[in-house]
Design a protein around this motif. Structure first.
Motif, PDB file in Angstrom:
ATOM      1  N   PHE A  20     -53.585  51.127  44.857  1.00 51.69           N
ATOM      2  CA  PHE A  20     -53.551  49.586  45.031  1.00 51.69           C
ATOM      3  C   PHE A  20     -52.857  48.598  43.902  1.00 51.69           C
ATOM      4  O   PHE A  20     -52.035  47.822  44.149  1.00 51.69           O
ATOM      5  N   TRP A  21     -53.064  49.060  42.608  1.00 51.74           N
ATOM      6  CA  TRP A  21     -52.487  48.341  41.481  1.00 51.74           C
ATOM      7  C   TRP A  21     -50.854  48.646  41.413  1.00 51.74           C
ATOM      8  O   TRP A  21     -50.003  47.635  41.264  1.00 51.74           O
ATOM      9  N   ALA A  22     -50.432  49.854  41.759  1.00 46.63           N
ATOM     10  CA  ALA A  22     -48.954  50.092  42.055  1.00 46.63           C
ATOM     11  C   ALA A  22     -48.408  49.112  43.184  1.00 46.63           C
ATOM     12  O   ALA A  22     -47.511  48.699  42.684  1.00 46.63           O
ATOM     13  N   ASN A  23     -49.212  49.197  44.163  1.00 44.91           N
ATOM     14  CA  ASN A  23     -48.722  48.262  45.278  1.00 44.91           C
ATOM     15  C   ASN A  23     -48.623  46.809  44.883  1.00 44.91           C
ATOM     16  O   ASN A  23     -47.641  46.298  45.222  1.00 44.91           O
ATOM     17  N   PHE A  24     -49.680  46.341  44.200  1.00 46.10           N
ATOM     18  CA  PHE A  24     -49.657  44.985  43.766  1.00 46.10           C
ATOM     19  C   PHE A  24     -48.229  44.838  42.830  1.00 46.10           C
ATOM     20  O   PHE A  24     -47.621  43.698  42.916  1.00 46.10           O
ATOM     21  N   ILE A  25     -48.232  45.529  41.972  1.00 45.04           N
ATOM     22  CA  ILE A  25     -47.185  45.277  40.798  1.00 45.04           C
ATOM     23  C   ILE A  25     -45.705  45.478  41.707  1.00 45.04           C
ATOM     24  O   ILE A  25     -44.779  44.435  41.428  1.00 45.04           O
ATOM     25  N   GLU A  26     -45.710  46.405  42.634  1.00 45.30           N
ATOM     26  CA  GLU A  26     -44.335  46.516  43.165  1.00 45.30           C
ATOM     27  C   GLU A  26     -44.044  45.236  44.345  1.00 45.30           C
ATOM     28  O   GLU A  26     -42.932  44.660  44.071  1.00 45.30           O
ATOM     29  N   GLN A  27     -45.112  44.870  45.014  1.00 46.63           N
ATOM     30  CA  GLN A  27     -44.746  43.805  45.948  1.00 46.63           C
ATOM     31  C   GLN A  27     -45.023  42.304  45.186  1.00 46.63           C
ATOM     32  O   GLN A  27     -44.133  41.392  45.646  1.00 46.63           O
ATOM     33  N   LYS A  28     -45.918  42.026  44.224  1.00 43.60           N
ATOM     34  CA  LYS A  28     -46.256  40.770  43.749  1.00 43.60           C
ATOM     35  C   LYS A  28     -45.496  40.377  42.476  1.00 43.60           C
ATOM     36  O   LYS A  28     -45.404  39.375  42.150  1.00 43.60           O
TER      37      LYS A  28
ATOM     38  N   GLN B 138     -42.991  47.338  56.152  1.00 44.38           N
ATOM     39  CA  GLN B 138     -42.425  46.431  55.366  1.00 44.38           C
ATOM     40  C   GLN B 138     -41.242  45.946  56.031  1.00 44.38           C
ATOM     41  O   GLN B 138     -40.967  44.575  56.241  1.00 44.38           O
ATOM     42  N   LYS B 139     -40.687  46.596  57.114  1.00 41.53           N
ATOM     43  CA  LYS B 139     -39.530  46.131  57.987  1.00 41.53           C
ATOM     44  C   LYS B 139     -39.872  45.640  59.291  1.00 41.53           C
ATOM     45  O   LYS B 139     -39.157  45.069  60.084  1.00 41.53           O
TER      46      LYS B 139
ATOM     47  N   LYS C  88     -43.567  30.656  40.664  1.00 44.48           N
ATOM     48  CA  LYS C  88     -44.975  30.371  40.509  1.00 44.48           C
ATOM     49  C   LYS C  88     -46.032  31.496  41.063  1.00 44.48           C
ATOM     50  O   LYS C  88     -46.977  32.014  40.256  1.00 44.48           O
ATOM     51  N   GLU C  89     -45.437  32.238  42.138  1.00 42.32           N
ATOM     52  CA  GLU C  89     -45.924  33.153  42.737  1.00 42.32           C
ATOM     53  C   GLU C  89     -45.926  34.376  41.544  1.00 42.32           C
ATOM     54  O   GLU C  89     -47.179  34.859  41.481  1.00 42.32           O
ATOM     55  N   LEU C  90     -45.060  34.588  40.764  1.00 41.84           N
ATOM     56  CA  LEU C  90     -44.974  35.630  40.033  1.00 41.84           C
ATOM     57  C   LEU C  90     -46.080  35.310  38.590  1.00 41.84           C
ATOM     58  O   LEU C  90     -46.834  36.267  38.344  1.00 41.84           O
ATOM     59  N   LYS C  91     -46.079  34.168  38.392  1.00 40.14           N
ATOM     60  CA  LYS C  91     -47.047  33.645  37.193  1.00 40.14           C
ATOM     61  C   LYS C  91     -48.426  33.960  37.748  1.00 40.14           C
ATOM     62  O   LYS C  91     -49.273  34.574  36.762  1.00 40.14           O
TER      63      LYS C  91
ATOM     64  N   LEU D  29     -45.234  49.913  36.252  1.00 35.46           N
ATOM     65  CA  LEU D  29     -45.303  48.611  35.516  1.00 35.46           C
ATOM     66  C   LEU D  29     -44.199  48.809  34.556  1.00 35.46           C
ATOM     67  O   LEU D  29     -43.607  47.789  34.168  1.00 35.46           O
ATOM     68  N   GLY D  30     -43.924  49.932  33.970  1.00 38.75           N
ATOM     69  CA  GLY D  30     -42.987  50.174  32.692  1.00 38.75           C
ATOM     70  C   GLY D  30     -41.701  49.377  32.617  1.00 38.75           C
ATOM     71  O   GLY D  30     -41.446  49.032  31.613  1.00 38.75           O
TER      72      GLY D  30
END
Lengths: 236, 236
Positions: free
Chosen positions: A102-110, B109-110, A131-134, A168-169
């Motif tokens: 879940f968190w990996a996808n969150f980091i990737e997409q958001k 995604q696509k 703004k969305e990134l913040k 996240l690295g």
């Protein structure tokens, strides 16, 4: 038999020096202690091996394991973790695995995707995505505050680095560069103190430290990429 | 002991009748033969159980397994597959697993995301995303042509339905509705004959057939959603 099998095992990574997605795969391979051959791609003149290995996206990273191509950094990391059992990258417990995914996808997409878009846009379009990134960074800070402390330095938990840390690295090496080139903030140390502390610990890890790139070289490259993108966008 | 453990096992799914993402999870649970309690959410007045279980996205589906929440349909399906070993959903071989994950991500995604965006936009913005959707459908048709034949009806291979089928399945029930409401094509049976044939087989599967929704009810709901979105966009 074992020695013949080991001799046959071929691990090749098609990469590009600047790609944070390639870097993730390198971290995963080093984490597992897997020997591999790194092949630098010329993205302006892609090799036929890259084009036939990843015909859909035509991008790096591509991992070739005994000739079988695996593409997309998160898919590759799961493959590495399933194929080589030593030093697990994902947690073993199914519920913990689900949370890590879940968190990996969150980091990737958001976060990753938002930072990338913000770097390659300007004006109103950039403002919206910044703004969305913040907001996404605030959500991740909440998770970092809940999970990390003086004993648990990484999202991987007590055993050290794990899946979420590897995904996240990139932020440790790329965020500063993106901020300078794009003219916006990725991370605010005042508002995201737990992520900031996580970064300070991450870059000191013996596995990570030697893989970090010099900022100056990155800035020059990113400026070129940003100008090229904005130039193309203006012509549309 | 076994009977006590089974008695304790609680599987609850928070859903919404119209959600293709919820439907995927239901298919995965039925595929495994797992008993579960379905709880319909009122998305205009979300339950506190939903809000506390999925504080980041606040959306369905949420799977609660013995009280532990798991969110995001693809993450939930992987959880179900790892936690209940009968009737595997993902392939067992690591390279085949990687390929299934690649195509699941591609569809998500696509295709899924593009169809959703196209439904909720109009004019130039819609044209752009419909073009991307068309290209993605062509790519998927290539994979279907390479993989499917008279003996292999599904992406899951010889054992029948699998991960990619479950992720793509929404297209069989939602595409027609999206096409009518949004005024664009998701699938062209002439240009994508292999996907078209896959659809015809998918909807006849005994597990799938009783779960399909009547088109008329869906059209009314989607028209309402599209109008609400376009109305909000116009006010910005």
């Amino acid at each position: 038999m074992a020695s013949a099998a080991m001799q046959e095992e071929q691990v090749k990574l098609l990469g590009f020096w600047f790609s944070p997605f390639v870097r993730r795969v390198e971290w995963a391979l080093k984490f597992k202690g897997i020997e591999y051959e790194y092949v630098e791609e010329d993205l302006t003149n892609k090799s036929s091996l890259l084009l036939t290995s990843n015909p859909v996206h035509k991008t790096v990273p591509v991992l070739l394991h005994n000739g079988n191509p695996i593409v997309e950094s998160l898919v590759i990391i799961e493959y590495i973790d399933e194929n080589w059992k030593q030093n697990p990258i994902l947690p073993q417990d199914p519920h913990e695995r689900a949370k890590a995914r879940f968190w990996a996808n969150f980091i990737e997409q958001k976060i990753t995707e938002a930072a990338r878009t913000a770097l390659l846009t300007q004006g109103e379009q950039q403002e919206k995505v910044v703004k969305e990134l913040k907001e996404a960074m605030e959500v991740l800070e909440g998770e970092a505050a809940a999970k990390l402390n003086d004993k648990t330095l990484f999202f991987g938990g007590k055993n050290g680095l794990g899946y979420v840390d590897i995904v996240l690295g990139w932020i440790c090496n790329w965020a500063e560069v993106i901020e300078e080139v794009g003219g916006f903030k990725v991370l605010d140390p005042q508002k995201q103190p737990h992520i900031h502390k996580w970064m300070a610990n991450f870059v000191e890890e013996p596995l990570i430290k030697p893989t970090l790139l010099p900022k100056e070289k990155m800035v020059v490259y990113f400026q070129m990429v940003r100008q090229a993108y904005l130039g193309l966008a203006a012509k549309k």
